[in-house]
Design an enzyme around this catalytic site. Structure first.
Site, PDB file in Angstrom:
ATOM      1  N   ASP A 181      -7.751  18.274 -15.089  1.00 28.14           N
ATOM      2  CA  ASP A 181      -8.021  16.892 -15.489  1.00 28.14           C
ATOM      3  C   ASP A 181      -7.668  16.811 -16.971  1.00 28.14           C
ATOM      4  O   ASP A 181      -8.368  17.348 -17.827  1.00 28.14           O
ATOM      5  CB  ASP A 181      -9.499  16.541 -15.240  1.00 28.14           C
ATOM      6  CG  ASP A 181      -9.797  15.079 -15.555  1.00 28.14           C
ATOM      7  OD1 ASP A 181      -9.076  14.488 -16.387  1.00 28.14           O
ATOM      8  OD2 ASP A 181     -10.758  14.532 -14.979  1.00 28.14           O
ATOM      9  N   ARG A 194       0.848  -1.204   0.000  1.00 33.86           N
ATOM     10  CA  ARG A 194       0.000   0.000   0.000  1.00 33.86           C
ATOM     11  C   ARG A 194       0.878   1.248   0.000  1.00 33.86           C
ATOM     12  O   ARG A 194       0.518   2.283  -0.544  1.00 33.86           O
ATOM     13  CB  ARG A 194      -0.960   0.012   1.209  1.00 33.86           C
ATOM     14  CG  ARG A 194      -1.782   1.299   1.275  1.00 33.86           C
ATOM     15  CD  ARG A 194      -3.038   1.234   2.140  1.00 33.86           C
ATOM     16  NE  ARG A 194      -2.955   0.341   3.261  1.00 33.86           N
ATOM     17  CZ  ARG A 194      -2.313   0.582   4.404  1.00 33.86           C
ATOM     18  NH1 ARG A 194      -1.658   1.718   4.553  1.00 33.86           N
ATOM     19  NH2 ARG A 194      -2.310  -0.308   5.368  1.00 33.86           N
ATOM     20  N   LYS A 200      -8.045   5.630 -19.535  1.00 35.91           N
ATOM     21  CA  LYS A 200      -8.344   6.116 -20.885  1.00 35.91           C
ATOM     22  C   LYS A 200      -7.096   6.116 -21.776  1.00 35.91           C
ATOM     23  O   LYS A 200      -6.518   5.075 -21.985  1.00 35.91           O
ATOM     24  CB  LYS A 200      -8.986   7.495 -20.760  1.00 35.91           C
ATOM     25  CG  LYS A 200     -10.127   7.575 -19.720  1.00 35.91           C
ATOM     26  CD  LYS A 200     -11.270   6.658 -20.085  1.00 35.91           C
ATOM     27  CE  LYS A 200     -12.497   6.737 -19.221  1.00 35.91           C
ATOM     28  NZ  LYS A 200     -12.381   6.679 -17.803  1.00 35.91           N
ATOM     29  N   TYR A 206     -16.672  15.363 -16.008  1.00 39.92           N
ATOM     30  CA  TYR A 206     -17.217  13.996 -16.095  1.00 39.92           C
ATOM     31  C   TYR A 206     -18.321  13.854 -15.045  1.00 39.92           C
ATOM     32  O   TYR A 206     -18.169  14.322 -13.907  1.00 39.92           O
ATOM     33  CB  TYR A 206     -16.073  12.999 -15.861  1.00 39.92           C
ATOM     34  CG  TYR A 206     -16.531  11.592 -15.560  1.00 39.92           C
ATOM     35  CD1 TYR A 206     -17.361  10.907 -16.449  1.00 39.92           C
ATOM     36  CD2 TYR A 206     -16.145  10.947 -14.392  1.00 39.92           C
ATOM     37  CE1 TYR A 206     -17.792   9.624 -16.177  1.00 39.92           C
ATOM     38  CE2 TYR A 206     -16.564   9.646 -14.114  1.00 39.92           C
ATOM     39  CZ  TYR A 206     -17.397   8.998 -15.007  1.00 39.92           C
ATOM     40  OH  TYR A 206     -17.827   7.721 -14.729  1.00 39.92           O
TER      41      TYR A 206
END
Ligand code: P1T
Length: 384
Positions: free
Chosen positions: A175, A51, A200, A103
């Site tokens: 973004d 982690r 993406k 988005y």
């Protein structure tokens, strides 16, 4: 490798990826491990628990940071987790100015999750710098842009917005998912933070969910690293490796996405069944001049106005190569209906105010042969 004097394509293939010191493997190994054996109590090889640290993840972070011209990268388990981390640097009572046409999932997270925890949000049309400036308050700590926006392909002048944010003592985050660093590098225009849904274009093959944040700001980097360690939204090593494989060809893919996007936009612009088109690479786009100034290519994302839900449905269901699916940025072409799919969680009135009508259809143009794609759209439109 000194990333400073190398060009984009070389960085895409090599940045962050020295041969493995163990076996000399040219590909970064997938460190599929949750923990690391410690040679003695209080001693480590620099790795304790995945982690917190993982070598495959670090290679990806270094690679994407180099592509964005950044010093630091922090990878997350999704694009939304990356955006959430950027906003979780703030405290209850702090204010965020956000582009309104983000988005749909970003809008949902801001209004339905983070607002409940005491963060304040104002959504504005960031095409207009005056609207950004008027929204700034003494407690504004972050301005979030998405440019081009999803799905209206609106642009924001990154440099101008950065000046407004900085004057008010806020950081500016972009973004950059729709553009990709091949087409747009916001840090060079003054932005403080860049986020991606690496699901993406960065990954490019529609086989992972991932996110990443890059920055040159050491304090921001340390805060994000701490937040990820403390809250846990880490990507798995296999997904990091797949994304790293994707970024090796980002420059090749983006050139083809740009070329195909431009050809399809030109075809659709002249089509009698298309009432409007949103593509910054067309001279008819109201912000084409800004697009040419701050972008190097205009991506494979094209949105079209068909005029009605019926016609939109016929187009979206009538294509044979374009697959009806959410998401974008993969090598295969996708078609989607924002009002019923990606932006269904945005209240209808707000959606309409942004121009997301029931007739709007979004294309993620892939890297197939553009002639086949045009013929596919043509046959679907004939029946629409
Ligand atoms: O899906 P995820 O990796 O969590 O990324 C969220 C996200 C963030 N930013 C932008 C600009 C995005 O487009 C997305 C996700 N978008 C879709 C799934 C879509 O089809 O538009």
């Amino acid at each position: 490798m000194n990333a400073n004097n190398l060009r984009f394509a070389t960085l895409a293939v090599h940045a962050g990826q020295e041969p493995d010191p163990g076996a000399g493997a040219i590909m970064v190994p997938i460190y599929q491990t949750s923990t690391y054996v410690q040679p003695a109590l209080g001693q480590t090889h620099g790795y304790e628990y995945s982690r917190v640290q993982n070598p495959t993840r670090e290679a990806l972070e270094e690679n994407v940071a180099a592509l964005e011209g950044a010093r630091f990268g922090v990878a997350f388990s999704s694009g939304l987790a990356a955006i959430e981390a950027v906003t979780k640097r703030l405290s209850s009572g702090d204010h965020v100015v956000s582009e309104e046409n983000v988005y749909g999932g970003t809008h949902r997270m801001f209004t339905q999750v983070l607002a409940r925890l005491g963060l304040e949000f104002t959504f504005v049309d960031t095409r207009d710098p005056d609207l950004i400036a008027n929204a700034m308050r003494p407690n504004t700590r972050l301005v979030l842009l998405e440019t081009p926006t999803n799905p209206m392909m609106r642009l924001c002048d990154i440099q101008g917005a950065t000046e407004i944010a900085h004057e008010a003592g806020a950081l500016l985050c972009v973004d950059n998912t729709f553009a990709s660093p091949y087409n747009q590098r916001p840090l060079e225009l003054g932005a403080d933070i860049v986020v991606h849904s690496s699901t993406k274009y960065l990954n490019g093959h529609s086989d992972i969910i991932g996110g990443i944040v890059v920055t040159n700001n050491e304090t921001v980097h340390e805060e994000l690293y701490f937040l990820r360690k403390a809250t846990g939204a880490v990507p798995g090593p296999m997904d990091c490796w797949l994304c790293l494989r994707g970024t090796k060809t980002l420059h090749l893919r983006m050139r083809q996405h740009n070329e195909n996007g431009q050809r399809i936009a030109r075809f659709l612009e002249g089509h009698p069944k298309i009432e409007g088109i949103h593509y910054p690479g067309l001279p008819s786009h109201p912000q084409h001049e800004l697009a040419c100034r701050q972008m190097r290519g205009f991506t494979g994302m094209v949105s079209v106005e068909t005029g009605s839900l019926e016609r939109a449905r016929a187009l979206a269901e009538g294509t044979r190569i374009f697959a009806l699916a959410e998401s974008l940025g993969g090598v295969e072409s996708l078609i989607s209906h924002p009002a019923l799919m990606t932006h269904a969680s945005v209240p209808p009135q707000r959606r309409l105010a942004m121009g997301i009508s029931d007739g709007l259809v979004r294309l993620s143009v892939g890297v197939e042969d553009a002639d086949d794609l045009i013929e596919d759209l043509d046959q679907a439109l004939r029946s629409a």
